[in-house]
Design an enzyme around this catalytic site. Structure first.
Site, PDB file in Angstrom:
ATOM      1  N   ASP A 480       0.827  -1.208   0.000  1.00 48.64           N
ATOM      2  CA  ASP A 480       0.000   0.000   0.000  1.00 48.64           C
ATOM      3  C   ASP A 480       0.862   1.260   0.000  1.00 48.64           C
ATOM      4  O   ASP A 480       2.067   1.217   0.301  1.00 48.64           O
ATOM      5  CB  ASP A 480      -0.907  -0.027   1.246  1.00 48.64           C
ATOM      6  CG  ASP A 480      -2.268   0.591   0.992  1.00 48.64           C
ATOM      7  OD1 ASP A 480      -2.373   1.448   0.092  1.00 48.64           O
ATOM      8  OD2 ASP A 480      -3.219   0.223   1.708  1.00 48.64           O
ATOM      9  N   ASP A 550     -11.029   1.763  -3.151  1.00 48.52           N
ATOM     10  CA  ASP A 550     -11.598   1.427  -1.844  1.00 48.52           C
ATOM     11  C   ASP A 550     -13.117   1.462  -1.896  1.00 48.52           C
ATOM     12  O   ASP A 550     -13.776   1.090  -0.929  1.00 48.52           O
ATOM     13  CB  ASP A 550     -11.099   2.409  -0.775  1.00 48.52           C
ATOM     14  CG  ASP A 550      -9.717   2.038  -0.268  1.00 48.52           C
ATOM     15  OD1 ASP A 550      -9.248   0.937  -0.580  1.00 48.52           O
ATOM     16  OD2 ASP A 550      -9.097   2.863   0.445  1.00 48.52           O
TER      17      ASP A 550
HETATM   18  C1  GLA Z   1      -5.862   1.673   2.233  1.00 45.04           C
HETATM   19  C2  GLA Z   1      -6.259   0.529   1.325  1.00 45.04           C
HETATM   20  C3  GLA Z   1      -7.301  -0.312   2.026  1.00 45.04           C
HETATM   21  C4  GLA Z   1      -6.758  -0.813   3.342  1.00 45.04           C
HETATM   22  C5  GLA Z   1      -6.302   0.348   4.207  1.00 45.04           C
HETATM   23  C6  GLA Z   1      -5.589  -0.137   5.446  1.00 45.04           C
HETATM   24  O1  GLA Z   1      -6.922   2.572   2.411  1.00 45.04           O
HETATM   25  O2  GLA Z   1      -6.724   1.009   0.102  1.00 45.04           O
HETATM   26  O3  GLA Z   1      -7.696  -1.389   1.204  1.00 45.04           O
HETATM   27  O4  GLA Z   1      -5.681  -1.683   3.089  1.00 45.04           O
HETATM   28  O5  GLA Z   1      -5.420   1.206   3.493  1.00 45.04           O
HETATM   29  O6  GLA Z   1      -5.192   0.897   6.266  1.00 45.04           O
END
Ligand code: GLA
Length: 739
Positions: A480, A550
């Site tokens: 990420d 997301d």
């Molecule tokens: C980001 C990612 C999510 C999740 C969060 C965790 O927002 O896109 O899918 O992994 O971080 O903190």
């Protein structure tokens, strides 16, 4: 050899003969006419040609559908001056325009010298052809600034890859203010349309289309990452181009840092695109002997609309870009705990979820954020990649063993490039973040960005991640990157060098991913940046899949997935089935609808399985089983966007057809029924007209009277009607060719 592998070191070979033609395995053919100095690349039904004009400058000749190999292209002639205000050099379609000699078009290269000169006039200095690639050498008329342009065309798809390297062979420094991979010139026409993808967090890959009008359209990221706001992909089409007809020229930049694509229409109607590093706040000082390579630009041409354009590009990504190319492994069905548990992960909770996930046929179980350091919220712990002893008293071992015993691979979330100020790492190394000396450090999601361009940061991350993967049976990392840059300083190096950060950071990111994969050949990686903030052909060389958004609402996802598919392959498009109502918009949808939306890509489950009923498990198990039987076609087949969900369309439909045309999968969605309207017939595409296909519903039903089997010609000519009635309804069908 791959063009990307030559990004840093351009190989120089020698070509003999007057006219020469070469083919290099996966590459198309290269023809060089030494007499006319015309260069030509052919492949996948596409021809690209350029040449040296009478002034020694490199000029575009042709890009479009394949010409006959017997067509002789004459040497290019510079565009004549229109007036003293539109001189020849301002109008001529150069392959790689440097700022100098009077150019006013968007430059691909702009430099300055210690004596204040900011003028560069590049002329042809030679070329080499090697294994299907053309390397053209250019040099300034006076100074020892050398540029090499590398061209290659993929034989199967006609995708052209281009990059440029600038080298300082003077005795002083040369400061690069701007560097692009390529300039692209389109054939003259007065009705070009530009398509591109914009977005925001939870709203990525929104398709924009507008006429190309005088002036410039700039799509870019200034944020140090690819970013949500725009994606480095564009398409130029004509006014009458449609989904399956008409010409489309398209391109994408393989770069995960700040980038810019400028599309310009000059006063006399010339249309150009220039793609490279974003010149905003850019600077790269070359000492004598140093060189700088651009990212790689990928361009393609379709004479059969946007559909063919994306099918060609998807194929190219699968066969030439992805780590698993030319035959990437189909994406396993995964479970991810993020929406179910957020930061509240622990051994018993995750084992309970894993046991439920295994019941429905999940193949990879992924623990998301919260497993490490003092990470109980997004305020602390980032940077401390040690297992939290309260949540996992015996380390990750017992969980991983249970996951493996249940027949699943284990995956883990990491965000290596970031740090919370409230972390042991930051307390030990406050100087490791990107910042300006003595200036405030702006936080986003309570975090700062580590300066990965620094060797010590690179070494630390490599060691930490290597140990994590070596000490645990980790098959997959979700990598990420949850914030964009601010205060992009690098105080430890000389002020004139600091802007190198924009390139050096991303180069080290790629190096880190490559080295980790080299040490752990079975490891797979997903690129995520708060959803789809880091999707581009640069990162895709090192990552097997991407987290698209997301936003997991299954209806919103239809438009996001449609936009995504314009540029990127369904083979990498992760889509999870999550809870209803959805956390993003409180929309309520059936589990079946959520599954069908996610089955358009690489299927994942992100729901809280503790809340599922037996009926939910039964349905999910059946649909996961169905998905496994069609996933090769969905992920690696040819995608036809039959009815687009763009522009608020109440209906949408996609068809995926396997390469051998033996299997096809149709998804149809309805937002809401109004006035008892009848659903239109959906005409299929890409089938074998002479074959007989049996139709079977995976979910939902076809309208009464739909035959159980019929020819490809029938399904394509007559079409079929899905029996959809109500709000957020969906149906899916599989068509199998009969022997
Ligand atoms: C980001 C990612 C999510 C999740 C969060 C965790 O927002 O896109 O899918 O992994 O971080 O903190």
């Amino acid at each position: 050899m791959d063009i990307d592998k030559t990004r840093r070191t351009v190989c120089l070979g020698l070509l003999g003969g007057i006219a020469a033609m070469a083919t290099g395995g996966a590459y198309g053919s290269v023809t060089v006419n030494k007499g006319t100095r015309v260069f030509r690349l052919d492949g996948g039904g596409v021809t690209y040609a350029f040449g040296v004009n009478g002034d020694g400058r490199l000029q575009t000749l042709y890009w479009g559908s394949a010409l006959s190999m017997t067509d002789e292209l004459a040497a290019p002639v510079a565009t004549p001056e229109n007036s003293s205000n539109e001189t020849s050099i301002m109008l001529t379609p150069f392959e790689f325009a440097a700022f100098g000699g009077g150019t006013m078009t968007e430059p691909a290269l702009k430099v300055r010298f210690p004596d204040g000169v900011r003028d560069l006039d590049l002329r042809y200095a030679g070329h080499e052809v090697e294994a299907g690639r053309i390397v053209v050498r250019l040099k300034d008329v006076q100074r020892a600034v050398h540029v090499t342009l590398t061209y290659a065309m993929d034989q199967a798809t006609g995708i052209l890859s281009r990059s440029a390297t600038v080298e300082n062979r003077t005795s002083g420094w040369v400061h690069v203010d701007q560097l692009a991979a390529a300039g692209i010139n389109l054939p003259y026409a007065d009705d070009y349309q530009l398509s591109f993808l914009t977005g925001r967090w939870a709203g990525e890959f929104a398709l924009q289309t507008r006429p190309v009008t005088p002036g410039s359209t700039v799509i870019e990221s200034r944020k140090g990452e690819t970013a949500h706001q725009a994606n480095p992909w564009f398409a130029l089409s004509r006014a009458d181009t449609e989904e399956e007809s008409g010409p489309v020229w398209f391109g994408a930049l393989g770069w995960s840092g700040s980038w810019r694509i400028s599309v310009d229409l000059d006063g006399l109607g010339g249309v150009r695109a220039t793609a490279g590093y974003n010149p905003f706040d850019f600077g790269y000082r070359l000492k004598p002997g140093d060189s700088l390579a651009s990212p790689v630009f990928y361009g393609g041409f379709s004479d059969a609309g946007f559909g063919r354009a994306s099918r060609m590009f998807h194929r190219y990504q699968r066969t030439r870009i992805l780590p698993g190319a030319p035959a990437p492994r189909p994406r396993p069905v995964l479970y991810n705990s993020w929406e179910a548990t957020a930061f509240a992960v622990d051994e018993p909770g995750q084992i309970a979820l894993a046991e439920q996930a295994a019941r429905i046929g999940v193949e990879r179980f992924v623990v998301d954020d919260g497993w490490f350091g003092a990470r109980d919220s997004d305020r602390a712990g980032l940077g401390d990649w040690v297992v939290n002893p309260k949540k996992f008293p015996h380390g990750l071992g017992p969980l991983i063993r249970r996951v493996n015993d249940l027949g699943m691979e284990f995956g883990l979330w990491v965000e290596p490039e970031m740090v919370n100020p409230d972390s042991d790492l930051y307390r030990a190394h406050p100087d490791w973040v990107i910042h300006f000396k003595g200036r405030p450090r702006t936080e986003a999601r309570n975090q700062l960005v580590l300066n990965l361009a620094r060797k010590d940061v690179y070494d630390y991350l490599l060691k930490t991640l290597d140990q994590l993967v070596s000490n645990n049976n980790i098959a997959f990392l979700k990598w990420d990157h949850n914030r964009t840059w601010s205060e992009p300083g690098w105080p430890d190096i000389a002020p004139d060098e600091q802007q190198k950060l924009y390139v050096a950071y991303v180069d080290n990111l790629y190096k880190l991913l490559a080295e980790l994969r080299r040490r752990h050949p079975k490891l797979e990686i997903e690129s995520c940046a708060s959803g789809g903030g880091r999707v581009d052909l640069g990162i895709l060389r090192y990552t097997d899949q991407v987290w698209v958004s997301d936003n997991t609402d299954p209806f919103d996802r239809l438009a996001i997935q449609d936009g995504f598919s314009r540029a990127y392959a369904p083979a990498i498009m992760m889509a999870w089935v999550t809870d209803s109502p959805n956390y993003v918009n409180r929309r309520v949808t059936s589990l079946e609808y959520r599954f069908l939306s996610s089955m358009q890509g690489a299927l994942g489950i992100g729901a809280n399985l503790k809340h599922w009923t037996d009926a939910d498990f039964t349905l999910a198990k059946r649909l996961v089983g169905e998905y496994k039987a069609i996933r090769a076609t969905v992920q690696q087949g040819n995608l036809y966007r039959l009815v687009s969900p763009q522009q608020g369309s109440p209906r949408s439909a996609t068809l995926s057809v396997s390469d051998d045309r033996r299997q096809a999968v149709l998804f149809a969605f309805l937002h809401s029924s109004t006035m008892r309207e009848t659903q239109p017939l959906i005409r299929l595409r890409g089938l074998d007209p002479a074959a007989t296909y049996a139709l079977r519903a995976i979910s939902g039903m076809a309208a009464k009277g739909t035959p159980a089997r019929a020819s490809g010609a029938y399904w394509m000519g007559h079409g079929l009607q899905a029996a959809l009635n109500g709000d957020f309804q969906a149906a899916a069908f599989v068509l199998e060719a009969q022997t």
